[in-house]
Structures are given as structure tokens and as C-alpha cells.
Write a protein that holds these residues in place. Structure first.
Motif, PDB file in Angstrom:
ATOM      1  N   UNK A 276      -6.777   9.772  -9.864  1.00 29.04           N
ATOM      2  CA  UNK A 276      -7.211   9.274  -9.027  1.00 29.04           C
ATOM      3  C   UNK A 276      -6.983  10.171  -8.291  1.00 29.04           C
ATOM      4  N   UNK A 277      -7.660  10.389  -7.062  1.00 31.15           N
ATOM      5  CA  UNK A 277      -8.214  11.769  -5.897  1.00 31.15           C
ATOM      6  C   UNK A 277      -7.213  12.303  -4.900  1.00 31.15           C
ATOM      7  N   UNK A 278      -6.646  13.357  -4.861  1.00 33.52           N
ATOM      8  CA  UNK A 278      -5.113  13.211  -3.543  1.00 33.52           C
ATOM      9  C   UNK A 278      -5.851  13.381  -2.595  1.00 33.52           C
ATOM     10  N   UNK A 279      -6.915  12.950  -2.019  1.00 29.01           N
ATOM     11  CA  UNK A 279      -7.338  12.326  -0.731  1.00 29.01           C
ATOM     12  C   UNK A 279      -6.588  11.098  -0.515  1.00 29.01           C
TER      13      UNK A 279
ATOM     14  N   UNK B 120      -0.410  23.047  -1.032  1.00 29.51           N
ATOM     15  CA  UNK B 120       0.247  22.071  -1.911  1.00 29.51           C
ATOM     16  C   UNK B 120      -1.112  22.084  -3.096  1.00 29.51           C
ATOM     17  N   UNK B 121      -1.935  21.806  -3.397  1.00 34.52           N
ATOM     18  CA  UNK B 121      -2.479  21.650  -4.609  1.00 34.52           C
ATOM     19  C   UNK B 121      -1.628  22.458  -5.454  1.00 34.52           C
ATOM     20  N   UNK B 122      -2.373  23.544  -4.870  1.00 38.23           N
ATOM     21  CA  UNK B 122      -2.940  25.098  -5.668  1.00 38.23           C
ATOM     22  C   UNK B 122      -0.671  25.365  -6.320  1.00 38.23           C
ATOM     23  N   UNK B 123       0.062  24.596  -5.081  1.00 41.58           N
ATOM     24  CA  UNK B 123       1.961  24.860  -5.956  1.00 41.58           C
ATOM     25  C   UNK B 123       1.932  24.063  -6.918  1.00 41.58           C
ATOM     26  N   UNK B 124       1.255  23.232  -6.684  1.00 41.94           N
ATOM     27  CA  UNK B 124       1.203  22.220  -8.041  1.00 41.94           C
ATOM     28  C   UNK B 124       1.204  22.087  -8.784  1.00 41.94           C
TER      29      UNK B 124
ATOM     30  N   UNK C  21       0.536  -1.341  -0.026  1.00 39.25           N
ATOM     31  CA  UNK C  21       0.064   0.112  -0.188  1.00 39.25           C
ATOM     32  C   UNK C  21       1.255   1.318  -0.114  1.00 39.25           C
ATOM     33  N   UNK C  22       2.241   1.037   0.634  1.00 42.50           N
ATOM     34  CA  UNK C  22       3.018   2.461   0.605  1.00 42.50           C
ATOM     35  C   UNK C  22       3.061   2.276  -0.284  1.00 42.50           C
ATOM     36  N   UNK C  23       3.805   1.548  -1.597  1.00 43.25           N
ATOM     37  CA  UNK C  23       4.563   2.265  -2.783  1.00 43.25           C
ATOM     38  C   UNK C  23       3.187   2.205  -3.519  1.00 43.25           C
ATOM     39  N   UNK C  24       1.993   1.954  -3.402  1.00 42.94           N
ATOM     40  CA  UNK C  24       1.148   2.321  -4.477  1.00 42.94           C
ATOM     41  C   UNK C  24       0.097   3.484  -4.412  1.00 42.94           C
ATOM     42  N   UNK C  25       0.613   4.284  -3.242  1.00 47.11           N
ATOM     43  CA  UNK C  25      -0.013   5.823  -2.327  1.00 47.11           C
ATOM     44  C   UNK C  25       1.433   6.328  -3.706  1.00 47.11           C
ATOM     45  N   UNK C  26       2.780   6.152  -3.596  1.00 40.11           N
ATOM     46  CA  UNK C  26       3.584   6.695  -3.725  1.00 40.11           C
ATOM     47  C   UNK C  26       3.325   6.157  -5.580  1.00 40.11           C
ATOM     48  N   UNK C  27       2.813   5.555  -6.100  1.00 38.62           N
ATOM     49  CA  UNK C  27       2.841   5.416  -7.349  1.00 38.62           C
ATOM     50  C   UNK C  27       1.561   6.792  -7.573  1.00 38.62           C
ATOM     51  N   UNK C  28       0.680   6.405  -7.009  1.00 37.31           N
ATOM     52  CA  UNK C  28      -0.935   7.503  -7.192  1.00 37.31           C
ATOM     53  C   UNK C  28       0.060   8.587  -7.092  1.00 37.31           C
ATOM     54  N   UNK C  29       1.139   8.754  -6.862  1.00 39.91           N
ATOM     55  CA  UNK C  29       0.816  10.580  -6.849  1.00 39.91           C
ATOM     56  C   UNK C  29       1.039  10.935  -8.086  1.00 39.91           C
ATOM     57  N   UNK C  30       2.518  10.476  -9.250  1.00 34.78           N
ATOM     58  CA  UNK C  30       2.335  10.445 -10.001  1.00 34.78           C
ATOM     59  C   UNK C  30       0.965  10.893 -10.941  1.00 34.78           C
ATOM     60  N   UNK C  31      -0.169  10.024 -10.672  1.00 28.69           N
ATOM     61  CA  UNK C  31      -1.500   9.434 -11.575  1.00 28.69           C
ATOM     62  C   UNK C  31      -2.988  10.724 -11.109  1.00 28.69           C
ATOM     63  N   UNK C  32      -1.946  10.813  -9.784  1.00 32.00           N
ATOM     64  CA  UNK C  32      -2.852  11.952  -9.654  1.00 32.00           C
ATOM     65  C   UNK C  32      -2.958  13.848  -9.976  1.00 32.00           C
ATOM     66  N   UNK C  33      -1.090  13.650 -10.054  1.00 30.41           N
ATOM     67  CA  UNK C  33      -0.890  15.473 -10.452  1.00 30.41           C
ATOM     68  C   UNK C  33      -0.886  15.120 -12.204  1.00 30.41           C
ATOM     69  N   UNK C  34      -0.575  14.170 -12.768  1.00 31.04           N
ATOM     70  CA  UNK C  34      -0.831  14.415 -14.606  1.00 31.04           C
ATOM     71  C   UNK C  34      -1.924  14.232 -14.984  1.00 31.04           C
TER      72      UNK C  34
END
Length: 145
Positions: free
Chosen positions: A25-28, A58-62, A8-21
Motif C-alpha cells: 500500500x503506498x504511504x500516500x 516519517x518514512x525515513x524514521x520508520x 474508510x477511516x478504519x481502512x486507513x488505520x489498517x492499511x498503515x501496517x500493510x504499507x509499513x511491513x
């Protein structure tokens, strides 16, 4: 550490890029509400970096907006950017909190095609929440480009 937690930790790290790009994936599902991003080492030497606190900030900055792309327009894509996180490893395990070190590569849409525009390292703290593992702190260390 249990394998289920590691996964789950590794999935969370991976989901970050999908959420951003792509906003798929919701940032929540990625960031805690009280997340902190440390940009101190993400800027060229001699320029002031900042520390941004709170998911909306953070969302605003990114992304330029405090709105989570997933919640207001799930089809949003940002073809000019592509974030990739690699070589992730858990470097400290404190039970309900872990530290993860990863390499990252950000591609930008340039001529004649996607080119690396930033490389570096993430130093993340993830916290176990009632909803699962979430990034509670991210230090971005730029290595150049």
C-alpha cells in the motif's frame, strides 16, 4: 458520522501496517503530506523522544528510507516486522477531522519465531482530503516489551 466515513477511516488505520511491513500500500494512501509523528512517549523513560514532521521524514524514521517502498519496489517485504492495530475507536468527530485511539502490537522475527517486541497505543488524527481519509498526526505511546 456516516458509515462510509467510518469504514474508510478504519481502512486507513489498517492499511498503515500493510504499507509499513510489505510495501503493498503506498504511504500516500495512508499519510498526509504534512503528517506529524510524535515519538515522545515511544521511548523508554528518561530518553528523549522526538516529533517528526512530513511524510518523507516519517518514512525515513520508520523504514530507514524516505522512499515509499510501494513506489520503488512493490515486492519489498520486511519479514522481520509485523505491525498489528486493534481495538480502534473514534473518540472525537469534528466533521473533516477525527481522532482515533487504537492498540498496537509489533512482532519481531526472533528465535524460535515471531515474538511481541513492542505494544502500545496510537492516538491518531485523521483528516478528510480530496483523496480520502489520511493520518495527519500519530502519537505513539509505548506500553513496553
Amino acid at each position: 458520522m456516516r458509515f462510509e466515513d467510518y469504514y474508510e477511516i478504519m481502512q486507513t488505520i489498517a492499511r498503515y501496517g500493510h504499507a509499513l511491513d510489505a510495501g503493498t500500500v503506498p504511504f500516500a494512501q495512508v499519510l498526509t503530506e504534512d503528517v506529524e509523528f510524535d515519538f515522545t512517549h515511544a521511548v523508554p523513560p528518561g530518553q528523549p523522544g522526538s516529533v517528526v514532521k512530513g511524510r518523507e521524514r516519517v518514512l525515513e524514521a520508520m523504514t530507514g528510507s524516505a522512499d515509499d517502498p510501494y513506489t520503488y519496489r512493490s515486492t519489498l517485504t520486511r519479514p522481520a516486522l509485523s505491525h498489528h492495530t486493534t481495538n480502534s475507536e473514534v473518540v472525537a468527530d469534528r466533521g473533516d477531522e477525527v481522532q482515533v485511539r487504537s492498540k498496537f502490537l509489533r512482532l519481531g522475527n526472533t528465535q524460535p519465531g515471531p515474538m511481541p517486541v513492542l505494544i502500545g497505543q496510537y492516538l491518531d488524527t485523521l483528516r478528510r482530503t480530496d483523496a480520502g481519509w489520511r493520518i495527519s498526526r500519530r502519537e505513539i505511546i509505548s506500553h513496553g516489551l
